[in-house]
Design an enzyme around this catalytic site. Structure first.
Site, PDB file in Angstrom:
ATOM      1  N   ASN A   8     -35.649   0.372 -16.014  1.00 59.98           N
ATOM      2  CA  ASN A   8     -34.307  -0.439 -16.424  1.00 59.98           C
ATOM      3  C   ASN A   8     -34.373   0.433 -17.851  1.00 59.98           C
ATOM      4  O   ASN A   8     -35.056   0.077 -18.679  1.00 59.98           O
ATOM      5  CB  ASN A   8     -34.457  -1.679 -16.518  1.00 59.98           C
ATOM      6  CG  ASN A   8     -33.665  -2.402 -17.265  1.00 59.98           C
ATOM      7  OD1 ASN A   8     -32.417  -1.884 -17.530  1.00 59.98           O
ATOM      8  ND2 ASN A   8     -33.872  -3.539 -18.039  1.00 59.98           N
ATOM      9  N   LYS A  10     -32.132   0.140 -19.903  1.00 56.41           N
ATOM     10  CA  LYS A  10     -31.297  -0.755 -20.855  1.00 56.41           C
ATOM     11  C   LYS A  10     -30.174  -0.097 -21.698  1.00 56.41           C
ATOM     12  O   LYS A  10     -29.733   0.916 -21.263  1.00 56.41           O
ATOM     13  CB  LYS A  10     -32.358  -1.579 -21.756  1.00 56.41           C
ATOM     14  CG  LYS A  10     -33.551  -2.115 -21.000  1.00 56.41           C
ATOM     15  CD  LYS A  10     -34.380  -2.980 -21.900  1.00 56.41           C
ATOM     16  CE  LYS A  10     -35.600  -3.662 -21.301  1.00 56.41           C
ATOM     17  NZ  LYS A  10     -36.111  -4.659 -21.778  1.00 56.41           N
ATOM     18  N   HIS A  93     -30.494 -10.275 -15.774  1.00 58.70           N
ATOM     19  CA  HIS A  93     -31.410  -9.867 -16.338  1.00 58.70           C
ATOM     20  C   HIS A  93     -31.465 -10.833 -17.697  1.00 58.70           C
ATOM     21  O   HIS A  93     -30.255 -11.289 -18.102  1.00 58.70           O
ATOM     22  CB  HIS A  93     -31.463  -8.204 -16.902  1.00 58.70           C
ATOM     23  CG  HIS A  93     -32.504  -7.752 -17.886  1.00 58.70           C
ATOM     24  ND1 HIS A  93     -32.867  -8.316 -19.267  1.00 58.70           N
ATOM     25  CD2 HIS A  93     -33.685  -7.011 -17.350  1.00 58.70           C
ATOM     26  CE1 HIS A  93     -34.184  -7.902 -19.375  1.00 58.70           C
ATOM     27  NE2 HIS A  93     -34.525  -6.951 -18.379  1.00 58.70           N
ATOM     28  N   GLU A  95     -31.765 -10.338 -20.853  1.00 55.05           N
ATOM     29  CA  GLU A  95     -31.056 -10.073 -21.921  1.00 55.05           C
ATOM     30  C   GLU A  95     -29.523 -10.283 -21.548  1.00 55.05           C
ATOM     31  O   GLU A  95     -28.999 -10.531 -22.804  1.00 55.05           O
ATOM     32  CB  GLU A  95     -31.240  -8.553 -22.272  1.00 55.05           C
ATOM     33  CG  GLU A  95     -32.707  -8.307 -22.692  1.00 55.05           C
ATOM     34  CD  GLU A  95     -33.421  -7.004 -22.466  1.00 55.05           C
ATOM     35  OE1 GLU A  95     -32.701  -6.193 -21.973  1.00 55.05           O
ATOM     36  OE2 GLU A  95     -34.669  -6.828 -22.680  1.00 55.05           O
ATOM     37  N   GLU A 163     -39.350 -11.902 -14.106  1.00 50.28           N
ATOM     38  CA  GLU A 163     -39.721 -11.308 -15.210  1.00 50.28           C
ATOM     39  C   GLU A 163     -39.737 -12.466 -16.378  1.00 50.28           C
ATOM     40  O   GLU A 163     -38.765 -13.084 -17.038  1.00 50.28           O
ATOM     41  CB  GLU A 163     -38.565 -10.691 -15.816  1.00 50.28           C
ATOM     42  CG  GLU A 163     -38.192  -9.280 -14.932  1.00 50.28           C
ATOM     43  CD  GLU A 163     -37.626  -8.012 -15.642  1.00 50.28           C
ATOM     44  OE1 GLU A 163     -38.378  -7.126 -15.453  1.00 50.28           O
ATOM     45  OE2 GLU A 163     -36.513  -8.276 -16.092  1.00 50.28           O
ATOM     46  N   GLY A 169     -41.165  -6.449 -22.980  1.00 51.63           N
ATOM     47  CA  GLY A 169     -41.067  -5.677 -24.371  1.00 51.63           C
ATOM     48  C   GLY A 169     -42.105  -6.360 -25.139  1.00 51.63           C
ATOM     49  O   GLY A 169     -42.059  -5.753 -26.436  1.00 51.63           O
ATOM     50  N   SER A 208     -43.596  -5.619 -19.682  1.00 57.34           N
ATOM     51  CA  SER A 208     -44.512  -4.959 -19.985  1.00 57.34           C
ATOM     52  C   SER A 208     -45.381  -4.201 -19.057  1.00 57.34           C
ATOM     53  O   SER A 208     -46.799  -4.144 -19.266  1.00 57.34           O
ATOM     54  CB  SER A 208     -45.637  -5.743 -20.666  1.00 57.34           C
ATOM     55  OG  SER A 208     -44.877  -6.212 -22.071  1.00 57.34           O
ATOM     56  N   GLY A 229     -39.294  -1.666 -17.917  1.00 57.86           N
ATOM     57  CA  GLY A 229     -38.291  -1.251 -18.971  1.00 57.86           C
ATOM     58  C   GLY A 229     -38.974   0.065 -19.603  1.00 57.86           C
ATOM     59  O   GLY A 229     -38.664   1.278 -19.338  1.00 57.86           O
TER      60      GLY A 229
HETATM   61  C1  PEP Z   1     -37.388  -5.255 -18.472  1.00 56.77           C
HETATM   62  O1  PEP Z   1     -36.502  -5.342 -19.330  1.00 56.77           O
HETATM   63  O2  PEP Z   1     -36.685  -5.456 -17.276  1.00 56.77           O
HETATM   64  C2  PEP Z   1     -38.745  -4.862 -18.647  1.00 56.77           C
HETATM   65  C3  PEP Z   1     -39.551  -5.464 -17.666  1.00 56.77           C
HETATM   66  O3  PEP Z   1     -38.969  -4.514 -20.011  1.00 56.77           O
HETATM   67  P1  PEP Z   1     -40.327  -4.128 -20.065  1.00 56.77           P
HETATM   68  O4  PEP Z   1     -41.167  -3.185 -19.069  1.00 56.77           O
HETATM   69  O5  PEP Z   1     -40.166  -3.162 -21.615  1.00 56.77           O
HETATM   70  O6  PEP Z   1     -41.204  -5.326 -20.660  1.00 56.77           O
END
Ligand code: PEP
Length: 251
Positions: A8, A10, A93, A95, A163, A169, A208, A229
């Site tokens: 992803n 973003k 998501h 966000e 998630e 993140g 993460s 991400g």
């Molecule tokens: C995400 O935003 O879907 C995600 C998993 O981000 P990250 O891997 O950066 O934590």
């Protein structure tokens, strides 16, 4: 169940970053395997990413409208994603839930639109840190799951991504036991609701994920793949996770 490794991007990436898609594609061609690999990119990059991926790597969008073509300035509908060459879309998501006030009902309407246009969907759910510390993680995720899926048979190639918001993140991870507990709950809820039609639904973990922790995550019960991400932005980092998934599929 084939493992799904999904990226992803973003709101990252100008045309120059499409070289990363080319590099991921070359790595897949060099190491054929039974792992499904998908990168979801900003809408402006979909067409270029599809060209760079040459049908080897799947390309997806990061959101779509619940509506069909119409007076919705700035929105993109499911048919447009398909027309641009996307095969998948991330929906719900955190966000978007937080920054765009997307409710479960809005997410469910978007999922219905995506299913109608035969897009594979990754439907995201997850609890906040406060909800987990109050002992409500399972209830929050169960409620989100129930209300974020429309009342119709699940579309082909549907995935649910767990998630936890506090893991996105941040570099902070749930334990494998915590992941297994939520994913087991999700699997049971899907089985109850959709019976046999739930079987092909993949359940992913996201938050993460990096090469350093991917092996342990992919070995956790009920994990059918990961949504990534930050570590999906550079081909080198992403390929390292795909490589671990290949080992899992082969073993
Ligand atoms: C995400 O935003 O879907 C995600 C998993 O981000 P990250 O891997 O950066 O934590």
């Amino acid at each position: 169940m084939r493992t799904l490794i999904a990226g992803n991007w973003k709101m990252h990436g100008l045309q120059a970053r499409l070289g990363e898609i080319g590099a991921i594609t070359r790595s897949i061609v060099a190491h054929p395997s039974a792992v499904d690999v998908l990168v979801c990119v900003p809408a402006t990059l979909i067409t270029g990413a599809v060209q760079a991926a040459g049908g080897v790597l799947q390309i997806g969008g990061e959101d779509c409208s619940a509506a069909e073509a119409g007076p919705f300035t700035g929105d993109i509908d499911a048919a447009m994603l398909r027309d641009a060459g996307a095969t998948s879309v991330i929906l719900g998501h955190s966000e978007r839930r937080q920054n765009h006030h997307e409710t479960d009902a809005i997410v469910a309407a978007k999922v219905a639109a995506a299913w109608q246009h035969d897009l594979a969907t990754i439907v995201c759910i997850g609890e906040t840190e406060a909800q987990r510390s109050k002992g409500n993680a399972l209830k929050v995720c169960g409620d989100q799951l129930a209300a974020s899926l429309p009342d119709m048979p699940p579309g082909a190639r549907t995935s649910i991504a767990y998630e936890p918001l506090w893991a996105i993140g941040t570099g902070t991870m749930p334990t494998r036991e915590q992941i297994a507990e939520v994913l087991g709950h999700v699997r049971a809820a899907l089985d109850l609701r959709f019976a046999n039609a739930a079987q092909p639904i993949r359940i992913l973990y996201g938050g993460s994920v990096k090469a350093e922790n991917a092996r342990a995550i992919l070995a956790t019960p009920d994990v059918d793949g990961v949504l990534i991400g930050g570590a999906s932005l550079r081909a080198e980092d992403f390929d390292a996770i795909v490589e671990i998934a290949r080992g899992r599929s082969a073993g």
